[in-house]
Write an enzyme that holds these catalytic residues in place. Structure first.
Site, PDB file in Angstrom:
ATOM      1  N   SER A 144       0.742  -1.249  -0.050  1.00  0.00           N
ATOM      2  CA  SER A 144      -0.042  -0.019   0.008  1.00  0.00           C
ATOM      3  C   SER A 144       0.904   1.237  -0.180  1.00  0.00           C
ATOM      4  CB  SER A 144      -1.077   0.077   1.087  1.00  0.00           C
ATOM      5  OG  SER A 144      -1.603   1.366   1.199  1.00  0.00           O
ATOM      6  N   TYR A 157      -2.510  -1.166  10.104  1.00  0.00           N
ATOM      7  CA  TYR A 157      -2.566  -1.276   8.829  1.00  0.00           C
ATOM      8  C   TYR A 157      -1.126  -0.736   8.090  1.00  0.00           C
ATOM      9  CZ  TYR A 157      -4.117  -1.006   3.833  1.00  0.00           C
ATOM     10  OH  TYR A 157      -4.158  -1.247   2.730  1.00  0.00           O
TER      11      TYR A 157
END
Length: 270
Positions: A144, A157
């Site tokens: 990401s 995350y």
């Protein structure tokens, strides 16, 4: 450079295949002639996708309903993959949480680490010896843009994606000249369907339509990049901006700004 040629015995594995980028990756690979092993928790969605891909593209599709955050279940799957001829591995499964980590469910945050980071490591290590022995293989990891910099209110995350990003790019350099391709997918916002205005999430409301990319376009761009053994593919303007910010913006300045945005996302999701 190209991807391994599909064969009757080889399989491409896609985790998180029941929705979003995972479904799109599975579809893209099936269109290119790859038989598949689809991995996710929801059996009914995997089965429906398997039937659709077999009917449309004539490939064999196996379903593995596995919770990759469960170490025991994951170990069983990894053991199977180690014994199979896996030509392509798409480590795509992952989830995110928003809000101050101290206020989130601790058990779920631990499961998130298992899914987003440890599962990537375990499944990669399971298939890698076979790929090296054949001098052929391809590994795509969905990291990401959030893994490039500190993201308050998205801490677990972002940290797991930092692991995914760094592990993938490090592994790629280790495998130079082995015949095994490794590519990191580091997207920004990806839209899997047009949201109903009445049911739109805070993320949909905050980010304009122009910054979103589709899961289908992400999948095609990613598999094309994997075929070329490109180190990193960053679809979408937001992902590109976050990648640049992660490399050049002072973290003491970027963290508060990003943290404010993600706090709003957390409040909207609560």
């Amino acid at each position: 450079m190209s991807l391994p040629v599909p064969t009757a015995d080889s399989r491409a594995v896609v985790t998180g295949a029941s929705s979003g980028i995972g479904t799109a990756l599975a579809t893209e690979l099936a269109e290119r002639g790859y038989s598949l092993i689809l991995v996710a928790r929801r059996t009914e969605l995997l089965t429906a996708l398997a039937e659709r891909l077999t009917s449309s593209h004539g490939v064999q599709v196996e379903v593995r309903a596995v919770d990759l955050s469960d170490p025991v279940a994951r170990e069983k799957l990894a053991g199977e993959l180690a014994e199979r001829e896996i030509s392509v591995l798409c480590n795509n499964a992952g989830v995110a949480t928003f809000g101050p980590v101290a206020q989130l469910d601790a058990g779920f945050e631990r499961d998130l680490v298992q899914l987003n980071a440890v599962a990537v490591h375990d499944l990669t290590l399971a298939v890698l010896p076979g790929m090296l022995a054949r001098r052929s293989g391809a590994i795509l990891v969905t990291g990401s843009a959030a893994g490039n910099l500190p993201v308050p209110n998205n801490a677990t995350y972002a940290a797991t994606k930092a692991f995914a990003n760094t592990f993938t790019e490090s592994l790629r350099h280790e495998l130079k000249g082995t015949g095994v391709h490794v590519t990191l997918l580091a997207p920004g916002p990806v839209r899997t369907e047009t949201p109903d205005p009445a049911e739109a999430s805070i993320v949909d409301k905050v980010l304009p339509d122009s910054v979103w990319v589709t899961s289908e376009s992400v999948a095609k761009e990613s598999i094309d990049a994997l075929a070329r053994n490109k180190m990193r593919v960053v679809p979408g303007i937001v992902g590109k901006v976050m990648s640049v910010a992660g490399g050049y913006a002072p973290r003491a300045l970027s963290a508060p700004v990003i943290g404010t945005l993600y706090r709003k996302l957390g409040e909207g999701e609560g």
